[in-house]
Motif scaffolding. Sequence first.
Motif, PDB file in Angstrom:
ATOM      1  N   ALA A  11       7.899  17.925   4.196  1.00 48.41           N
ATOM      2  CA  ALA A  11       7.986  16.608   3.467  1.00 48.41           C
ATOM      3  C   ALA A  11       8.178  15.828   4.430  1.00 48.41           C
ATOM      4  CB  ALA A  11       8.850  16.676   2.162  1.00 48.41           C
ATOM      5  N   ALA A  12       7.735  14.514   4.242  1.00 45.79           N
ATOM      6  CA  ALA A  12       7.937  13.420   4.950  1.00 45.79           C
ATOM      7  C   ALA A  12       7.830  12.157   4.255  1.00 45.79           C
ATOM      8  CB  ALA A  12       6.962  13.458   6.311  1.00 45.79           C
ATOM      9  N   LYS A  13       8.692  10.955   4.740  1.00 48.74           N
ATOM     10  CA  LYS A  13       8.475   9.630   4.122  1.00 48.74           C
ATOM     11  C   LYS A  13       8.385   8.692   5.215  1.00 48.74           C
ATOM     12  CE  LYS A  13      11.332  10.870   0.083  1.00 48.74           C
ATOM     13  NZ  LYS A  13      10.376  10.693  -0.848  1.00 48.74           N
ATOM     14  N   ASN A  67      -4.638  13.615   6.826  1.00 54.19           N
ATOM     15  CA  ASN A  67      -5.968  13.039   6.168  1.00 54.19           C
ATOM     16  C   ASN A  67      -5.634  11.718   5.587  1.00 54.19           C
ATOM     17  OD1 ASN A  67      -7.212  15.654   6.822  1.00 54.19           O
ATOM     18  ND2 ASN A  67      -6.625  16.648   5.003  1.00 54.19           N
ATOM     19  N   ALA A  68      -4.609  11.426   4.759  1.00 49.60           N
ATOM     20  CA  ALA A  68      -4.172  10.483   4.439  1.00 49.60           C
ATOM     21  C   ALA A  68      -4.387   9.295   5.399  1.00 49.60           C
ATOM     22  CB  ALA A  68      -2.898  10.361   3.415  1.00 49.60           C
ATOM     23  N   LEU A  69      -3.643   9.456   6.462  1.00 52.75           N
ATOM     24  CA  LEU A  69      -3.576   8.457   7.575  1.00 52.75           C
ATOM     25  C   LEU A  69      -4.802   8.317   8.238  1.00 52.75           C
ATOM     26  CD1 LEU A  69      -0.422   9.731   9.385  1.00 52.75           C
ATOM     27  CD2 LEU A  69      -0.601   8.024   7.950  1.00 52.75           C
ATOM     28  N   SER A  70      -5.963   9.025   8.063  1.00 55.74           N
ATOM     29  CA  SER A  70      -7.000   8.775   8.719  1.00 55.74           C
ATOM     30  C   SER A  70      -7.595   7.844   7.724  1.00 55.74           C
ATOM     31  CB  SER A  70      -7.802  10.126   8.713  1.00 55.74           C
ATOM     32  OG  SER A  70      -8.249  10.681   7.730  1.00 55.74           O
ATOM     33  N   ILE A  71      -7.679   8.131   6.465  1.00 55.60           N
ATOM     34  CA  ILE A  71      -8.294   6.913   5.463  1.00 55.60           C
ATOM     35  C   ILE A  71      -7.653   5.777   5.598  1.00 55.60           C
ATOM     36  CG2 ILE A  71      -8.572   6.494   2.999  1.00 55.60           C
ATOM     37  CD1 ILE A  71      -8.741   9.472   2.608  1.00 55.60           C
ATOM     38  N   ALA A  99       4.321   5.932   2.977  1.00 53.06           N
ATOM     39  CA  ALA A  99       3.661   6.853   2.658  1.00 53.06           C
ATOM     40  C   ALA A  99       4.588   8.364   2.117  1.00 53.06           C
ATOM     41  CB  ALA A  99       2.942   7.342   3.863  1.00 53.06           C
ATOM     42  N   ASP A 100       4.223   9.032   1.373  1.00 52.47           N
ATOM     43  CA  ASP A 100       5.078  10.248   0.944  1.00 52.47           C
ATOM     44  C   ASP A 100       4.377  11.369   0.952  1.00 52.47           C
ATOM     45  OD1 ASP A 100       6.904  11.846  -0.430  1.00 52.47           O
ATOM     46  OD2 ASP A 100       7.136  10.831  -2.334  1.00 52.47           O
ATOM     47  N   LEU A 131       0.837  -1.219   0.091  1.00 55.22           N
ATOM     48  CA  LEU A 131       0.062   0.217   0.065  1.00 55.22           C
ATOM     49  C   LEU A 131       0.854   1.246  -0.054  1.00 55.22           C
ATOM     50  CD1 LEU A 131      -3.363   0.575   1.743  1.00 55.22           C
ATOM     51  CD2 LEU A 131      -1.612   2.245   1.958  1.00 55.22           C
ATOM     52  N   THR A 132       0.523   2.031  -0.928  1.00 53.68           N
ATOM     53  CA  THR A 132       1.426   3.196  -1.135  1.00 53.68           C
ATOM     54  C   THR A 132       0.573   4.639  -0.955  1.00 53.68           C
ATOM     55  OG1 THR A 132       3.027   2.212  -2.474  1.00 53.68           O
ATOM     56  CG2 THR A 132       3.090   4.542  -2.557  1.00 53.68           C
ATOM     57  N   VAL A 133       0.765   5.530  -0.058  1.00 53.65           N
ATOM     58  CA  VAL A 133       0.349   6.745  -0.221  1.00 53.65           C
ATOM     59  C   VAL A 133       1.331   8.103  -0.634  1.00 53.65           C
ATOM     60  CG1 VAL A 133      -0.799   8.320   1.711  1.00 53.65           C
ATOM     61  CG2 VAL A 133      -0.614   6.075   1.922  1.00 53.65           C
TER      62      VAL A 133
END
Length: 308
Positions: free
Chosen positions: A200-202, A169-173, A215-216, A137-139
């Motif tokens: 930015a964060a990876k 928001n992505a993490l909530s999904i 996640a990126d 799974l890639t965000v």
Amino acid sequence: MDLALVGIGKIARDQHVPSLDASPDWKLAATISRHGSVDGVEQFTSFEQFLDARQDIRVVSLCLPPVPRFDYAVQAIATGRHVMLEKPPGASVAECQKLLAMARAQGVALYATWHSREAAMVDAARDWLAGQKLRKLTVTWQEDVRRWHPGQDWIWEPGGLGVFDPGINALSIVTKLLPDALHLSAAELITPENRQCPIAAKLRFAHPHGADIRADFDWRKEGDQIWRIEAETDSGRMTLDAGGAQLSINGVPQQSDSAALSGEYPRLYARFAELVASGSCDVDLAPLRHVADAFMIGRREITAPFHE
């Protein structure tokens, strides 16, 4: 039910006020803000003044930035008000746990909202993934901070979260999509030398069945903006795009068959009405814990200064 809205900024005007106006459950009866107001609605500049003057209004929705929000929530709950929290629900996990304990002791509703979970195709994506063996799974959540957060200096300060303001928001999904609990295993935080929070964060996550989950997040994206979650399973590929509004399975676009309310915030307010009616709490802190863990274990990389 009468409701007071605290903090009349962009998100309140764009999402909360229209949703309240269209809701069969709510009436916007008061606003509290030093800088904004809503035509035809009683305005207060002091929260304490509101609490004293409008003891009949028992429901409060807080649209303030996360750092000052805690004190407002404490006052509201202490006076027996039901409280709805914009995302993220607080500046720290401990604050949110304190509010939840207070709300339960007072017997009032507390709702930590995650609006992106209410995007049109999130539930359909979760249902499809439920029967799959997940491999990867890639965000990819990349947007232009100058477009979406102009002049919001608080977002770069401690508690403002930086790029995790959209990234959460992505993490909530993700935490709604996956049936198995994740934990963060590694993080890289890229921070401008003149700012306190990352641009930015990876992230990498540990999955109980070995799936590769990454996640990126990046606030430096010009041109087309990207809010995408891609999953690879034994049965094929799922792509959830446009922040959860679009879904394709093995390249075939899917249509929503839901008769639910249209729009993320109308669904949030419908849920809040249910919680208030039952005096219940809905406070899922999983997305916030992932962000807190990123700040705890993330490796820091300093990058060029950021200027508006």
